[in-house]
Design an enzyme around this catalytic site. Structure first.
Site, mmCIF file in Angstrom:
data_model
loop_
_atom_site.group_PDB
_atom_site.id
_atom_site.type_symbol
_atom_site.label_atom_id
_atom_site.label_comp_id
_atom_site.label_asym_id
_atom_site.label_seq_id
_atom_site.Cartn_x
_atom_site.Cartn_y
_atom_site.Cartn_z
ATOM 1 N N HIS A 188 1.885 0.059 7.329
ATOM 2 C CA HIS A 188 1.190 -0.241 6.074
ATOM 3 C C HIS A 188 -0.170 -0.889 6.371
ATOM 4 O O HIS A 188 -0.353 -2.087 6.123
ATOM 5 C CB HIS A 188 2.034 -1.210 5.225
ATOM 6 C CG HIS A 188 3.404 -0.733 4.853
ATOM 7 N ND1 HIS A 188 4.395 -1.569 4.369
ATOM 8 C CD2 HIS A 188 3.954 0.506 4.869
ATOM 9 C CE1 HIS A 188 5.502 -0.879 4.122
ATOM 10 N NE2 HIS A 188 5.261 0.394 4.429
ATOM 11 N N HIS A 206 5.307 4.906 11.245
ATOM 12 C CA HIS A 206 4.912 4.657 9.855
ATOM 13 C C HIS A 206 4.588 3.179 9.738
ATOM 14 O O HIS A 206 5.366 2.326 10.175
ATOM 15 C CB HIS A 206 6.047 5.033 8.891
ATOM 16 C CG HIS A 206 5.876 4.399 7.548
ATOM 17 N ND1 HIS A 206 4.734 4.564 6.782
ATOM 18 C CD2 HIS A 206 6.673 3.550 6.835
ATOM 19 C CE1 HIS A 206 4.863 3.873 5.657
ATOM 20 N NE2 HIS A 206 6.017 3.234 5.669
ATOM 21 N N HIS A 226 0.842 3.592 -0.189
ATOM 22 C CA HIS A 226 2.006 3.142 0.560
ATOM 23 C C HIS A 226 1.625 2.797 2.010
ATOM 24 O O HIS A 226 1.821 1.664 2.442
ATOM 25 C CB HIS A 226 3.103 4.214 0.510
ATOM 26 C CG HIS A 226 4.351 3.869 1.259
ATOM 27 N ND1 HIS A 226 5.542 4.557 1.140
ATOM 28 C CD2 HIS A 226 4.612 2.908 2.189
ATOM 29 C CE1 HIS A 226 6.465 4.028 1.915
ATOM 30 N NE2 HIS A 226 5.933 3.029 2.564
ATOM 31 N N GLU A 261 13.318 5.740 6.447
ATOM 32 C CA GLU A 261 12.354 6.851 6.533
ATOM 33 C C GLU A 261 12.757 7.865 7.600
ATOM 34 O O GLU A 261 11.936 8.655 8.055
ATOM 35 C CB GLU A 261 10.930 6.320 6.825
ATOM 36 C CG GLU A 261 10.371 5.345 5.808
ATOM 37 C CD GLU A 261 9.989 5.983 4.464
ATOM 38 O OE1 GLU A 261 10.207 7.196 4.289
ATOM 39 O OE2 GLU A 261 9.494 5.259 3.600
HETATM 40 P P1 13P Z 1 12.916 0.480 6.663
HETATM 41 O O1 13P Z 1 13.159 -1.020 6.719
HETATM 42 O O2 13P Z 1 14.105 1.224 6.132
HETATM 43 O O3 13P Z 1 12.430 0.980 7.989
HETATM 44 O O4 13P Z 1 11.760 0.739 5.582
HETATM 45 C C1 13P Z 1 10.489 0.185 5.692
HETATM 46 C C2 13P Z 1 9.435 0.993 5.022
HETATM 47 O O5 13P Z 1 8.266 0.776 5.292
HETATM 48 C C3 13P Z 1 9.803 2.070 4.083
HETATM 49 O O6 13P Z 1 8.727 2.894 3.766
HETATM 50 ZN ZN ZN Z 2 6.738 1.940 4.185
#
Ligand code: 13P
Ligand code: ZN
Length: 275
Positions: free
Chosen positions: A142, A140, A216, A117
């Site tokens: 989840h 970022h 996401h 990302e």
């Molecule tokens: P990475 O392992 O490349 O950081 O990706 C994790 C992710 O949450 C992608 O949206």
């Molecule tokens: Zn992600």
């Protein structure tokens, strides 16, 4: 007065330790399954001596002039938050953006490839520099309950300000409005890691500190990585309360518009981004 290399090192270590602490919280909260989530922190202020490259330049396929020459601590792609919490330099790396702003090199301290990302993180970091922001961190993750809400079309209605999801979350407890006063922006679904997702994120982050990546996760900015985490935590707590209240069968009542306006007025909360 000149800072010593040792005091720079101490500050850099404390920034990376904070990233590790946050990565641990993300794992404990269940927001970081496997390699899920990523982060960057601008650490340029703590690196006073030029660090030589340990890799050849990797093109970003983007030119980001405002972060040319700057250093970032970045989670590695496919690396786990729970591992980064224990050993941050094996599960993350420090990169320098090349002087033309078009590529990066690894400078410390292992051959760890940065997160997939990277376009979102660095396009936003470039914007933060361009606007003179004091924000240094991007995150970022989840968060379960916010992502769950993003599977309901009604929650994605972005035609009002505040939008539906923001109003819903703010109305759960006064603290949500107090500590996430700009609410939650909405970025319609895009392919993970894509420049399209990065561009859509950049457009929204101009108005919000935290944006939803539909179905996401979220992307957040903050003074430091703890600040970015806190805002996501506050919003996700409200999403959890909403879902728990919803289990009882009907739509939760929520605070009234007047009660929310009172919070906004009493705490003199910002309604637009000022940093
Ligand atoms: P990475 O392992 O490349 O950081 O990706 C994790 C992710 O949450 C992608 O949206
Ligand atoms: Zn992600």
């Amino acid at each position: 007065m000149e800072k010593s290399i040792l005091s720079d090192y101490r500050e850099l270590k404390s920034i990376i330790d904070q990233a590790a602490e946050v990565a641990g919280y993300i794992w404990q909260k269940g927001w970081g399954e496997r390699n899920g989530g990523n982060l960057t922190v601008d650490v340029t202020d703590y690196i006073s001596t030029y660090l030589p490259a340990i890799s050849s330049p990797v093109s970003m396929e983007l030119t980001l002039p405002h972060i040319a020459g700057r250093y970032f601590y970045v989670k590695g792609t496919q690396k786990r938050m729970r591992d980064l919490a224990r050993v941050p330099m094996d599960n993350g790396c420090i990169i320098r953006i090349t002087d033309d702003g078009a590529a990066y090199v690894l400078v410390a301290d292992k051959q760890v490839k940065p997160t997939s990302e990277l376009p979102s993180h660095l396009m936003v970091q470039d914007y933060l520099r361009q606007t003179g922001s004091t924000y240094k961190a991007t995150l970022h993750t989840h968060p379960i309950e916010i992502v769950a809400l993003s599977h309901h079309r009604r929650m994605l209605d972005d035609t009002t300000r505040p939008n539906v999801i923001t109003r819903t979350l703010w109305s759960m407890i006064p603290e949500t409005l107090a500590f996430a006063p700009l609410g939650l922006g909405i970025v319609p679904y895009e392919v993970p890691g894509s420049v399209e997702l990065a561009q859509a994120t950049l457009n929204k982050i101009k108005d919000y500190d935290v944006v939803l990546w539909e179905k996401h996760g979220v992307f957040a900015v903050g003074q430091d990585i703890m600040d970015a985490f806190d805002q996501v935590d506050v919003l996700n707590k409200a999403a959890r309360i909403y879902l728990d209240a919803r289990i009882l069968g009907s739509e939760p009542e929520g605070m009234t518009d007047k009660a929310m306006k009172d919070v906004q007025r009493i705490f003199n909360l910002p309604t637009v981004r000022n940093n």
